[in-house]
Design a protein around this motif. Structure first.
Motif, PDB file in Angstrom:
ATOM      1  N   GLN A  30      36.296  33.148  47.592  1.00 30.25           N
ATOM      2  CA  GLN A  30      34.978  33.460  47.033  1.00 30.25           C
ATOM      3  C   GLN A  30      34.978  33.266  45.520  1.00 30.25           C
ATOM      4  O   GLN A  30      34.024  32.702  44.967  1.00 30.25           O
ATOM      5  CB  GLN A  30      34.584  34.897  47.364  1.00 30.25           C
ATOM      6  N   ASP A  31      36.017  33.727  44.856  1.00 32.85           N
ATOM      7  CA  ASP A  31      36.110  33.578  43.404  1.00 32.85           C
ATOM      8  C   ASP A  31      36.141  32.109  43.005  1.00 32.85           C
ATOM      9  O   ASP A  31      35.468  31.696  42.057  1.00 32.85           O
ATOM     10  CB  ASP A  31      37.355  34.283  42.862  1.00 32.85           C
ATOM     11  N   LYS A  32      36.921  31.315  43.718  1.00 31.58           N
ATOM     12  CA  LYS A  32      37.009  29.888  43.410  1.00 31.58           C
ATOM     13  C   LYS A  32      35.682  29.176  43.655  1.00 31.58           C
ATOM     14  O   LYS A  32      35.275  28.327  42.859  1.00 31.58           O
ATOM     15  CB  LYS A  32      38.129  29.233  44.224  1.00 31.58           C
ATOM     16  N   LEU A  33      34.993  29.521  44.728  1.00 33.42           N
ATOM     17  CA  LEU A  33      33.689  28.921  45.006  1.00 33.42           C
ATOM     18  C   LEU A  33      32.667  29.311  43.939  1.00 33.42           C
ATOM     19  O   LEU A  33      31.876  28.474  43.484  1.00 33.42           O
ATOM     20  CB  LEU A  33      33.193  29.333  46.393  1.00 33.42           C
ATOM     21  N   HIS A  34      32.693  30.568  43.528  1.00 38.25           N
ATOM     22  CA  HIS A  34      31.764  31.033  42.496  1.00 38.25           C
ATOM     23  C   HIS A  34      32.024  30.311  41.175  1.00 38.25           C
ATOM     24  O   HIS A  34      31.079  29.878  40.500  1.00 38.25           O
ATOM     25  CB  HIS A  34      31.889  32.552  42.324  1.00 38.25           C
ATOM     26  N   LEU A  35      33.299  30.176  40.804  1.00 37.51           N
ATOM     27  CA  LEU A  35      33.652  29.481  39.572  1.00 37.51           C
ATOM     28  C   LEU A  35      33.211  28.018  39.631  1.00 37.51           C
ATOM     29  O   LEU A  35      32.663  27.485  38.658  1.00 37.51           O
ATOM     30  CB  LEU A  35      35.164  29.569  39.333  1.00 37.51           C
ATOM     31  N   THR A  36      33.418  27.382  40.757  1.00 39.54           N
ATOM     32  CA  THR A  36      33.001  25.989  40.923  1.00 39.54           C
ATOM     33  C   THR A  36      31.493  25.866  40.816  1.00 39.54           C
ATOM     34  O   THR A  36      30.980  24.944  40.163  1.00 39.54           O
ATOM     35  CB  THR A  36      33.500  25.444  42.280  1.00 39.54           C
ATOM     36  N   GLU A  37      30.771  26.790  41.417  1.00 36.91           N
ATOM     37  CA  GLU A  37      29.309  26.782  41.346  1.00 36.91           C
ATOM     38  C   GLU A  37      28.843  26.918  39.885  1.00 36.91           C
ATOM     39  O   GLU A  37      27.930  26.207  39.458  1.00 36.91           O
ATOM     40  CB  GLU A  37      28.745  27.924  42.181  1.00 36.91           C
ATOM     41  N   GLN A  38      29.479  27.800  39.135  1.00 39.33           N
ATOM     42  CA  GLN A  38      29.122  27.974  37.727  1.00 39.33           C
ATOM     43  C   GLN A  38      29.365  26.688  36.932  1.00 39.33           C
ATOM     44  O   GLN A  38      28.550  26.302  36.092  1.00 39.33           O
ATOM     45  CB  GLN A  38      29.926  29.116  37.107  1.00 39.33           C
ATOM     46  N   LYS A  39      30.490  26.031  37.202  1.00 35.75           N
ATOM     47  CA  LYS A  39      30.806  24.788  36.504  1.00 35.75           C
ATOM     48  C   LYS A  39      29.782  23.708  36.831  1.00 35.75           C
ATOM     49  O   LYS A  39      29.345  22.966  35.952  1.00 35.75           O
ATOM     50  CB  LYS A  39      32.208  24.307  36.872  1.00 35.75           C
ATOM     51  N   ILE A  40      29.389  23.612  38.085  1.00 41.26           N
ATOM     52  CA  ILE A  40      28.403  22.618  38.502  1.00 41.26           C
ATOM     53  C   ILE A  40      27.052  22.905  37.846  1.00 41.26           C
ATOM     54  O   ILE A  40      26.393  21.998  37.331  1.00 41.26           O
ATOM     55  CB  ILE A  40      28.273  22.579  40.041  1.00 41.26           C
ATOM     56  N   ASP A  41      26.656  24.169  37.845  1.00 43.17           N
ATOM     57  CA  ASP A  41      25.398  24.544  37.198  1.00 43.17           C
ATOM     58  C   ASP A  41      25.408  24.195  35.715  1.00 43.17           C
ATOM     59  O   ASP A  41      24.423  23.710  35.175  1.00 43.17           O
ATOM     60  CB  ASP A  41      25.116  26.040  37.382  1.00 43.17           C
ATOM     61  N   LYS A  42      26.545  24.425  35.065  1.00 42.48           N
ATOM     62  CA  LYS A  42      26.674  24.122  33.641  1.00 42.48           C
ATOM     63  C   LYS A  42      26.554  22.613  33.408  1.00 42.48           C
ATOM     64  O   LYS A  42      25.882  22.180  32.471  1.00 42.48           O
ATOM     65  CB  LYS A  42      28.015  24.641  33.131  1.00 42.48           C
ATOM     66  N   ILE A  43      27.171  21.836  34.253  1.00 41.84           N
ATOM     67  CA  ILE A  43      27.101  20.372  34.130  1.00 41.84           C
ATOM     68  C   ILE A  43      25.670  19.900  34.360  1.00 41.84           C
ATOM     69  O   ILE A  43      25.154  19.074  33.603  1.00 41.84           O
ATOM     70  CB  ILE A  43      28.053  19.688  35.125  1.00 41.84           C
ATOM     71  N   LEU A  44      25.011  20.425  35.367  1.00 48.85           N
ATOM     72  CA  LEU A  44      23.654  20.011  35.674  1.00 48.85           C
ATOM     73  C   LEU A  44      22.666  20.432  34.579  1.00 48.85           C
ATOM     74  O   LEU A  44      21.692  19.722  34.316  1.00 48.85           O
ATOM     75  CB  LEU A  44      23.213  20.573  37.026  1.00 48.85           C
ATOM     76  N   ASP A  45      22.920  21.550  33.934  1.00 50.38           N
ATOM     77  CA  ASP A  45      22.051  22.013  32.852  1.00 50.38           C
ATOM     78  C   ASP A  45      22.164  21.118  31.629  1.00 50.38           C
ATOM     79  O   ASP A  45      21.223  21.010  30.843  1.00 50.38           O
ATOM     80  CB  ASP A  45      22.386  23.460  32.463  1.00 50.38           C
TER      81      ASP A  45
END
Length: 65
Positions: A48-63
């Motif tokens: 869960q932690d790894k998925l959440h971190l990956t999601e944050q990174k993707i959101d940051k890239i998309l922003d």
């Protein structure tokens, strides 16, 4: 066993699947079962932690785009 900081997502999932298979096949005694359930809980938290971190990174890239 690897600590949650050093285990990859794929390794965690593989270990979870292995433990679940042993549980389903009834290959664990009560003492082992308690230990393995605790381990699965830790592995799930790691995933869960790894998925959440990956999601944050993707959101940051998309922003940034």
């Amino acid at each position: 066993m690897k600590t949650k900081e050093k285990i990859s997502y794929s390794e965690a999932v593989a270990e979870i699947e292995s433990i679940l298979q042993k549980i389903e096949e009834g290959k664990l005694d009560v003492d082992e079962l308690a230990e393995k359930v605790s381990r699965v809980t830790d592995l799930l938290k790691t995933c869960q932690d790894k998925l959440h971190l990956t999601e944050q990174k993707i959101d940051k890239i998309l922003d940034k785009e």
